[in-house]
Enzyme design. Structure first.
Site, PDB file in Angstrom:
ATOM      1  N   LYS A 195       0.845  -1.194   0.000  1.00 30.48           N
ATOM      2  CA  LYS A 195       0.000   0.000   0.000  1.00 30.48           C
ATOM      3  C   LYS A 195       0.877   1.240   0.000  1.00 30.48           C
ATOM      4  CE  LYS A 195      -2.202   1.591   3.730  1.00 30.48           C
ATOM      5  NZ  LYS A 195      -1.943   3.069   3.780  1.00 30.48           N
ATOM      6  N   ASP A 228      -3.429   4.202  -2.091  1.00 31.81           N
ATOM      7  CA  ASP A 228      -4.341   4.633  -1.026  1.00 31.81           C
ATOM      8  C   ASP A 228      -4.334   6.155  -0.920  1.00 31.81           C
ATOM      9  OD1 ASP A 228      -5.911   4.758   1.293  1.00 31.81           O
ATOM     10  OD2 ASP A 228      -4.184   4.409   2.603  1.00 31.81           O
ATOM     11  N   LYS A 236      -7.404   7.975  -1.222  1.00 30.02           N
ATOM     12  CA  LYS A 236      -8.704   8.366  -0.637  1.00 30.02           C
ATOM     13  C   LYS A 236      -9.292   9.603  -1.327  1.00 30.02           C
ATOM     14  CE  LYS A 236      -7.423   6.697   4.004  1.00 30.02           C
ATOM     15  NZ  LYS A 236      -5.973   6.473   3.758  1.00 30.02           N
ATOM     16  N   ASP A 285     -13.666  14.592  -3.746  1.00 29.84           N
ATOM     17  CA  ASP A 285     -13.804  15.886  -4.398  1.00 29.84           C
ATOM     18  C   ASP A 285     -15.098  15.840  -5.208  1.00 29.84           C
ATOM     19  OD1 ASP A 285     -13.174  18.422  -5.729  1.00 29.84           O
ATOM     20  OD2 ASP A 285     -11.086  18.014  -5.188  1.00 29.84           O
ATOM     21  N   THR A 305     -10.065   4.399  10.899  1.00 33.38           N
ATOM     22  CA  THR A 305      -9.903   3.598  12.116  1.00 33.38           C
ATOM     23  C   THR A 305      -9.286   4.393  13.258  1.00 33.38           C
ATOM     24  OG1 THR A 305      -7.812   2.740  11.246  1.00 33.38           O
ATOM     25  CG2 THR A 305      -9.779   1.392  10.921  1.00 33.38           C
ATOM     26  N   ARG A 342       3.231  -0.918  10.715  1.00 36.60           N
ATOM     27  CA  ARG A 342       4.377  -0.900  11.622  1.00 36.60           C
ATOM     28  C   ARG A 342       4.768  -2.246  12.225  1.00 36.60           C
ATOM     29  NH1 ARG A 342       2.207   4.556  14.352  1.00 36.60           N
ATOM     30  NH2 ARG A 342       0.320   3.645  13.456  1.00 36.60           N
TER      31      ARG A 342
END
Length: 238
Positions: A37, A64, A66, A69, A123, A214
């Site tokens: 990603k 990614d 997002k 608009d 999230t 991570r």
């Protein structure tokens, strides 16, 4: 149904500041075991040339960004992203039906179009933060509402918390993709994610793909962590 290994369910979030760091990291990874990603920070720093470099190394890429608009602008952005040959792109479901339909229509006719999914509720957010934004139905209610709108708009799935996956699987079916961030192997720190679950629990609850950052990217041996997660998922029933 047993988990099939024909296509990777794990998507590693390359949350790095530059292309050199990202490309150095992926040397330790097997494209057959994961997808990658690329989000805002890395894409702004490295641009389309990084996407090409990752694909040359055999990786499929979830871009990614997002998009959120007016419909025409999002349609153009999705069309341009598709030209990069990425595996998946996303928009914000809160952009509404017309925006999502415009995004979907922009991809129609592509020889190998990317999967198109929508973000429901980030999230990192909780009920209090949603209420502060004027949304009173809470995280679960808002996620369900936006996921339903996404499916009605003809998209392939949603980004959602794994905690919402069971009800979304029940309401929207198993073919509707549920891409879940906030995945933390047992013993990992939560970081800035507030709605988290383990990889096995996420798949068991209905997630179709797991976004993990991570716990893998900051591990001393990323390939070993990835292998351990795969081992955890082997034989699970969804």
């Amino acid at each position: 149904m047993l988990i099939q290994n024909s296509e990777p369910r794990i998507i590693i979030a390359l949350d790095f500041p530059d292309a050199d760091t990202a490309l150095s990291f992926v040397k330790s990874l097997d494209p057959a075991q994961c997808r990658l990603k690329v989000g805002f920070e890395l894409f702004v720093a490295a641009g389309p040339t990084l996407i090409e470099a990752l694909q040359t190394r055999g990786f499929e890429v979830f871009l990614d960004l997002k998009f959120h608009d007016i419909p025409n602008t999002v349609a153009g952005a999705c069309r341009t992203a598709a030209a990069l040959g990425v595996w998946m792109i996303n928009v914000h479901a809160s952009g509404g039906r017309r925006m999502m339909e415009a995004a979907r229509e922009a991809l129609e006719g592509e020889g190998k179009r990317p999967l198109l999914i929508a973000v429901t509720v980030l999230t990192s957010m909780d009920d209090a933060e949603l209420e502060a934004c004027g949304i009173g139905r809470g995280v679960d209610g808002q996620a369900r509402f936006l996921a339903g709108l996404t499916q009605e708009s003809g998209l392939d799935g949603v980004v959602c918390s794994a905690r919402e996956a069971p009800v979304l699987r029940q309401e929207l079916g198993t073919e509707f993709l549920k891409v879940t961030p906030g995945i933390r192997p047992r013993g990992s720190e939560a970081g800035d994610q507030k709605r988290i679950v383990t990889p096995a629990d996420a798949i068991r609850d209905g997630a179709t793909h797991l976004v993990i950052g991570r716990p893998i990217t900051r591990a001393q041996d990323p390939s070993a962590v990835l292998a351990a997660i795969h081992q955890e998922l082997l034989g699970l029933e969804t």
